[in-house]
Scaffold this motif. Sequence first.
Motif, PDB file in Angstrom:
ATOM      1  N   GLU A   1       1.897  -7.752  -0.323  1.00  0.00           N
ATOM      2  CA  GLU A   1       1.086  -6.904  -1.146  1.00  0.00           C
ATOM      3  C   GLU A   1      -0.426  -6.493  -0.562  1.00  0.00           C
ATOM      4  O   GLU A   1      -1.273  -5.399  -0.806  1.00  0.00           O
ATOM      5  CB  GLU A   1       0.752  -7.267  -2.246  1.00  0.00           C
ATOM      6  CG  GLU A   1      -0.056  -8.701  -2.695  1.00  0.00           C
ATOM      7  CD  GLU A   1       0.615  -9.777  -2.710  1.00  0.00           C
ATOM      8  OE1 GLU A   1       0.361 -10.756  -3.555  1.00  0.00           O
ATOM      9  OE2 GLU A   1       1.562 -10.085  -1.952  1.00  0.00           O
TER      10      GLU A   1
ATOM     11  N   VAL B   1      -6.424  -3.283  -7.015  1.00  0.00           N
ATOM     12  CA  VAL B   1      -5.022  -3.386  -6.468  1.00  0.00           C
ATOM     13  C   VAL B   1      -5.137  -2.857  -5.151  1.00  0.00           C
ATOM     14  O   VAL B   1      -5.582  -1.715  -4.883  1.00  0.00           O
ATOM     15  CB  VAL B   1      -3.980  -2.678  -7.422  1.00  0.00           C
ATOM     16  CG1 VAL B   1      -2.361  -3.187  -7.201  1.00  0.00           C
ATOM     17  CG2 VAL B   1      -4.145  -3.240  -8.857  1.00  0.00           C
TER      18      VAL B   1
ATOM     19  N   GLY C   1      -2.453   0.497  -5.995  1.00  0.00           N
ATOM     20  CA  GLY C   1      -1.292   0.436  -6.611  1.00  0.00           C
ATOM     21  C   GLY C   1      -0.210   1.370  -5.929  1.00  0.00           C
ATOM     22  O   GLY C   1       1.000   0.969  -6.226  1.00  0.00           O
TER      23      GLY C   1
ATOM     24  N   THR D   1      -1.155  -3.611 -11.549  1.00  0.00           N
ATOM     25  CA  THR D   1      -1.676  -5.022 -11.423  1.00  0.00           C
ATOM     26  C   THR D   1      -1.236  -5.662 -10.238  1.00  0.00           C
ATOM     27  O   THR D   1      -0.225  -4.926  -9.771  1.00  0.00           O
ATOM     28  CB  THR D   1      -1.296  -6.158 -12.719  1.00  0.00           C
ATOM     29  OG1 THR D   1       0.286  -6.105 -12.710  1.00  0.00           O
ATOM     30  CG2 THR D   1      -1.711  -5.331 -14.133  1.00  0.00           C
ATOM     31  N   LEU D   2      -1.727  -6.714  -9.708  1.00  0.00           N
ATOM     32  CA  LEU D   2      -1.281  -7.512  -8.593  1.00  0.00           C
ATOM     33  C   LEU D   2       0.110  -7.828  -8.950  1.00  0.00           C
ATOM     34  O   LEU D   2       0.783  -8.057  -7.975  1.00  0.00           O
ATOM     35  CB  LEU D   2      -2.386  -8.705  -8.476  1.00  0.00           C
ATOM     36  CG  LEU D   2      -3.691  -8.051  -7.609  1.00  0.00           C
ATOM     37  CD1 LEU D   2      -4.848  -9.203  -7.360  1.00  0.00           C
ATOM     38  CD2 LEU D   2      -3.391  -7.484  -6.317  1.00  0.00           C
TER      39      LEU D   2
ATOM     40  N   HIS E   1       2.404  -5.272  -8.482  1.00  0.00           N
ATOM     41  CA  HIS E   1       2.376  -4.837  -6.828  1.00  0.00           C
ATOM     42  C   HIS E   1       3.199  -5.771  -6.329  1.00  0.00           C
ATOM     43  O   HIS E   1       4.029  -5.369  -5.551  1.00  0.00           O
ATOM     44  CB  HIS E   1       0.957  -4.942  -6.522  1.00  0.00           C
ATOM     45  CG  HIS E   1       0.921  -4.377  -5.158  1.00  0.00           C
ATOM     46  ND1 HIS E   1       1.074  -5.000  -3.904  1.00  0.00           N
ATOM     47  CD2 HIS E   1       0.500  -3.076  -4.680  1.00  0.00           C
ATOM     48  CE1 HIS E   1       0.947  -3.990  -3.225  1.00  0.00           C
ATOM     49  NE2 HIS E   1       0.432  -2.864  -3.276  1.00  0.00           N
TER      50      HIS E   1
END
Length: 326
Positions: free
Chosen positions: A34, A132, A136, A154-155, A158
């Motif tokens: 990510e 993010v 995102g 959100t992470l 993601h």
Amino acid sequence: MNRLPRDRVQRHLQIDSTLAGRRLDQALATLMPEFSRSRLQQWIDAGQILVDDGPRRSRDKVWGGESVRVQAELEAQGDCLAQAIALNLVYEDEQLLVVDKPAGLVVHPAAGNPDGTLQNALLHHEPALAAVPRAGIVHRLDKDTSGLLVVAKTLQAHNSLVNQLQARAVHREYRALVQGHLVAGGSVDAPIGRHPTQRVKMAVVRNGREAVTHYRILESFASHSLLSVELETGRTHQIRVHMAHIRHALVGDPLYGGRPRPPQGCSPQLRSALQQFPRQALHAIRLGLIHPQSGEAMSWQVPMARDLDALLDLLRSDVGHADPHP
């Protein structure tokens, strides 16, 4: 326009033995897809990533089993600013949102498009997206491709969506109006990479990345075909390159389509519409994925983009329209 706050990333990882012999930054890019490799390198250089409780360099090799602790400051998206740009939201919850992107909207800032992008709009809609990666955005549509695009809020979301994309578990279906009369559906399995001489273009090249596109005929016209196209992989310009590769380029594609080819004997109205269609005739109509938190299979579908729908109506009403396929 407002600059956005920063957040922190805290992770505790272990280097897998399958990564033995690789550079630290390469191994971390595999374990934390990510985040970009350049961002991971910055964190390593700043001492925000420790290996076995000590600092390392990005080029240091790992051998498997090392303990990695990440305590990094995730800054807002560089100079990307929040801008009040209208969004057509199809779905939103605490983990993700789905946007119906109009043609003409760039997804994220780049050379020549410093602002006015989807990313700027997302940061205005939800300031927390500054924490993010790329606000995102986990996949993209070309500027002049319309339709559905999912964004992680959100992470956790993601990471889940990136993993689903890598596992080819995200279902993406498009509508494409192409030149020429196809007689059957099929698949294009041809690697895509940068064009060897025209750097703004992609091309089917021997040493490119694997790319697979599936298509079926929805409707046939005198010298055009409306296709349902599904992506197995997600390479830059994939549908545009693959359709041009089989000599059925997208209508209106300025980069891969060549000159418009109106059917012989068509009405002046249709001829003008085909010659002046301002973008590639490509619309992301359906999107399916697994919800990052609930594990539920979800899907969305939007109507055809208005400009493409109007062009199809002209094709249907013109002389020489063949019967739709079942």
